[in-house]
Motif scaffolding. Structure first.
Motif, PDB file in Angstrom:
ATOM      1  N   ALA A  71       0.826  -1.212   0.000  1.00  0.00           N
ATOM      2  CA  ALA A  71       0.000   0.000   0.000  1.00  0.00           C
ATOM      3  C   ALA A  71       0.862   1.266   0.000  1.00  0.00           C
ATOM      4  N   PRO A  72       1.657   1.478  -1.061  1.00  0.00           N
ATOM      5  CA  PRO A  72       2.587   2.607  -1.067  1.00  0.00           C
ATOM      6  C   PRO A  72       1.870   3.955  -1.143  1.00  0.00           C
ATOM      7  N   ASP A  73       2.568   4.983  -0.710  1.00  0.00           N
ATOM      8  CA  ASP A  73       2.065   6.351  -0.802  1.00  0.00           C
ATOM      9  C   ASP A  73       2.326   6.936  -2.184  1.00  0.00           C
ATOM     10  N   LEU A  74       3.205   6.291  -2.945  1.00  0.00           N
ATOM     11  CA  LEU A  74       3.539   6.728  -4.299  1.00  0.00           C
ATOM     12  C   LEU A  74       4.206   5.573  -5.025  1.00  0.00           C
ATOM     13  N   VAL A  75       3.940   5.468  -6.328  1.00  0.00           N
ATOM     14  CA  VAL A  75       4.644   4.533  -7.205  1.00  0.00           C
ATOM     15  C   VAL A  75       5.364   5.373  -8.255  1.00  0.00           C
ATOM     16  N   VAL A  76       6.670   5.146  -8.403  1.00  0.00           N
ATOM     17  CA  VAL A  76       7.483   5.862  -9.378  1.00  0.00           C
ATOM     18  C   VAL A  76       7.974   4.852 -10.406  1.00  0.00           C
ATOM     19  N   ILE A  77       7.574   5.057 -11.649  1.00  0.00           N
ATOM     20  CA  ILE A  77       7.989   4.179 -12.747  1.00  0.00           C
ATOM     21  C   ILE A  77       8.991   4.943 -13.595  1.00  0.00           C
ATOM     22  N   SER A  78      10.172   4.359 -13.762  1.00  0.00           N
ATOM     23  CA  SER A  78      11.248   5.005 -14.502  1.00  0.00           C
ATOM     24  C   SER A  78      11.587   4.195 -15.740  1.00  0.00           C
ATOM     25  N   SER A  79      11.857   4.911 -16.836  1.00  0.00           N
ATOM     26  CA  SER A  79      12.221   4.251 -18.084  1.00  0.00           C
ATOM     27  C   SER A  79      13.451   4.923 -18.679  1.00  0.00           C
ATOM     28  N   VAL A  80      14.357   4.119 -19.152  1.00  0.00           N
ATOM     29  CA  VAL A  80      15.550   4.632 -19.810  1.00  0.00           C
ATOM     30  C   VAL A  80      15.614   4.153 -21.262  1.00  0.00           C
ATOM     31  N   ASN A  81      14.933   3.063 -21.583  1.00  0.00           N
ATOM     32  CA  ASN A  81      15.066   2.455 -22.908  1.00  0.00           C
ATOM     33  C   ASN A  81      14.179   3.081 -23.978  1.00  0.00           C
ATOM     34  N   GLY A  88       4.082   2.110 -20.242  1.00  0.00           N
ATOM     35  CA  GLY A  88       3.401   2.810 -19.164  1.00  0.00           C
ATOM     36  C   GLY A  88       1.894   2.761 -19.298  1.00  0.00           C
ATOM     37  N   LEU A  89       1.385   2.857 -20.518  1.00  0.00           N
ATOM     38  CA  LEU A  89      -0.069   2.789 -20.732  1.00  0.00           C
ATOM     39  C   LEU A  89      -0.626   1.447 -20.265  1.00  0.00           C
ATOM     40  N   ARG A  90       0.117   0.396 -20.523  1.00  0.00           N
ATOM     41  CA  ARG A  90      -0.322  -0.936 -20.105  1.00  0.00           C
ATOM     42  C   ARG A  90      -0.244  -1.082 -18.581  1.00  0.00           C
ATOM     43  N   VAL A  91       0.848  -0.598 -17.987  1.00  0.00           N
ATOM     44  CA  VAL A  91       1.062  -0.729 -16.545  1.00  0.00           C
ATOM     45  C   VAL A  91       0.027   0.073 -15.758  1.00  0.00           C
ATOM     46  N   VAL A 106       0.597   7.591  -8.872  1.00  0.00           N
ATOM     47  CA  VAL A 106       1.548   6.896  -9.733  1.00  0.00           C
ATOM     48  C   VAL A 106       2.105   7.912 -10.721  1.00  0.00           C
ATOM     49  N   VAL A 107       3.440   7.959 -10.825  1.00  0.00           N
ATOM     50  CA  VAL A 107       4.092   8.846 -11.787  1.00  0.00           C
ATOM     51  C   VAL A 107       5.017   8.025 -12.674  1.00  0.00           C
ATOM     52  N   ILE A 108       5.309   8.574 -13.827  1.00  0.00           N
ATOM     53  CA  ILE A 108       6.239   7.927 -14.751  1.00  0.00           C
ATOM     54  C   ILE A 108       7.207   8.982 -15.252  1.00  0.00           C
ATOM     55  N   GLY A 109       8.441   8.559 -15.500  1.00  0.00           N
ATOM     56  CA  GLY A 109       9.421   9.512 -15.990  1.00  0.00           C
ATOM     57  C   GLY A 109      10.610   8.839 -16.624  1.00  0.00           C
ATOM     58  N   GLY A 110      11.459   9.677 -17.198  1.00  0.00           N
ATOM     59  CA  GLY A 110      12.655   9.198 -17.868  1.00  0.00           C
ATOM     60  C   GLY A 110      12.540   9.375 -19.368  1.00  0.00           C
ATOM     61  N   LYS A 111      13.197   8.513 -20.084  1.00  0.00           N
ATOM     62  CA  LYS A 111      13.130   8.525 -21.545  1.00  0.00           C
ATOM     63  C   LYS A 111      11.886   7.725 -21.933  1.00  0.00           C
ATOM     64  N   ASP A 136       9.107  13.708 -18.175  1.00  0.00           N
ATOM     65  CA  ASP A 136       9.906  13.402 -19.356  1.00  0.00           C
ATOM     66  C   ASP A 136      11.309  13.969 -19.152  1.00  0.00           C
ATOM     67  N   ASP A 137      12.343  13.138 -19.319  1.00  0.00           N
ATOM     68  CA  ASP A 137      13.698  13.600 -19.009  1.00  0.00           C
ATOM     69  C   ASP A 137      14.175  14.716 -19.918  1.00  0.00           C
ATOM     70  N   ALA A 138      13.540  14.906 -21.054  1.00  0.00           N
ATOM     71  CA  ALA A 138      13.953  15.966 -21.959  1.00  0.00           C
ATOM     72  C   ALA A 138      13.331  17.317 -21.603  1.00  0.00           C
ATOM     73  N   SER A 139      12.321  17.316 -20.722  1.00  0.00           N
ATOM     74  CA  SER A 139      11.647  18.583 -20.454  1.00  0.00           C
ATOM     75  C   SER A 139      11.418  18.886 -18.978  1.00  0.00           C
ATOM     76  N   THR A 140      11.767  17.981 -18.065  1.00  0.00           N
ATOM     77  CA  THR A 140      11.576  18.249 -16.640  1.00  0.00           C
ATOM     78  C   THR A 140      12.878  18.027 -15.891  1.00  0.00           C
ATOM     79  N   THR A 141      12.934  18.571 -14.681  1.00  0.00           N
ATOM     80  CA  THR A 141      14.159  18.505 -13.901  1.00  0.00           C
ATOM     81  C   THR A 141      13.956  17.680 -12.621  1.00  0.00           C
TER      82      THR A 141
END
Length: 166
Positions: A71-81, A88-91, A106-111, A136-141
């Protein structure tokens, strides 16, 4: 593939009793990268959370089961590939269709795409699908991500932990 849970053991910033909550950090099933997960774990621990790092190549059902169990307070999904958008849409669908996880942030980020920066339409599609934020790693910090995590409510959520039977 990693099916086990790895808990963050220590934090230089706060003692275990001072933790703000629990965050699950993971990749999508197609992503075998780990350095991004280690970085995220350390960053989130510095923000005062316990981190459960599921590791790379996490199948959707393993993530769902881990969320039901902890029962997490947040889920962070990271992608590099570059398959974060597609996977992410499926997950997010697998998470949101579970009633007890419907309100888990739930958040997603990376490439997120192989072409580089995601368009506003692509980011909007991820938000519409159920993500609470897209980094998105190209537009957020890192600072924007840290602000998002720091703004999470610290009060316990109503969700009860669920025993997962394998």
């Amino acid at each position: 593939m990693s099916a086990g849970l790895t808990h963050g053991a220590t934090s230089a910033v706060s003692a275990a009793g001072d933790r703000r909550g629990t965050v699950i950090v993971t990749t999508v099933a197609s992503d075998s990268h780990t350095w991004n997960l280690v970085f995220l774990q350390l960053l989130i621990e510095e923000l005062g959370y316990e981190v459960i790092n599921l590791g790379p190549c996490v199948p959707d059902q393993v993530l769902v089961d881990a969320c039901r169990e902890s029962a997490p307070d947040l889920v962070v999904i990271s992608s590099v590939n570059g398959h974060g958008h597609q996977d992410g849409l499926r997950v997010i669908d697998a998470l949101r269709t579970r009633g007890e996880l419907a309100s888990t942030p739930v958040v997603i980020g990376g490439k997120l795409g192989v072409a580089g920066q995601q368009s506003d339409a692509a980011i909007g599609e991820l938000i519409s699908a159920g993500f609470d934020a897209v980094f998105d790693d190209a537009s957020t910090t890192t600072r924007e991500f840290s602000r998002f995590v720091g703004a999470l409510p610290t009060a316990p959520r109503a969700l009860e932990r669920t025993e997962v039977v394998a």
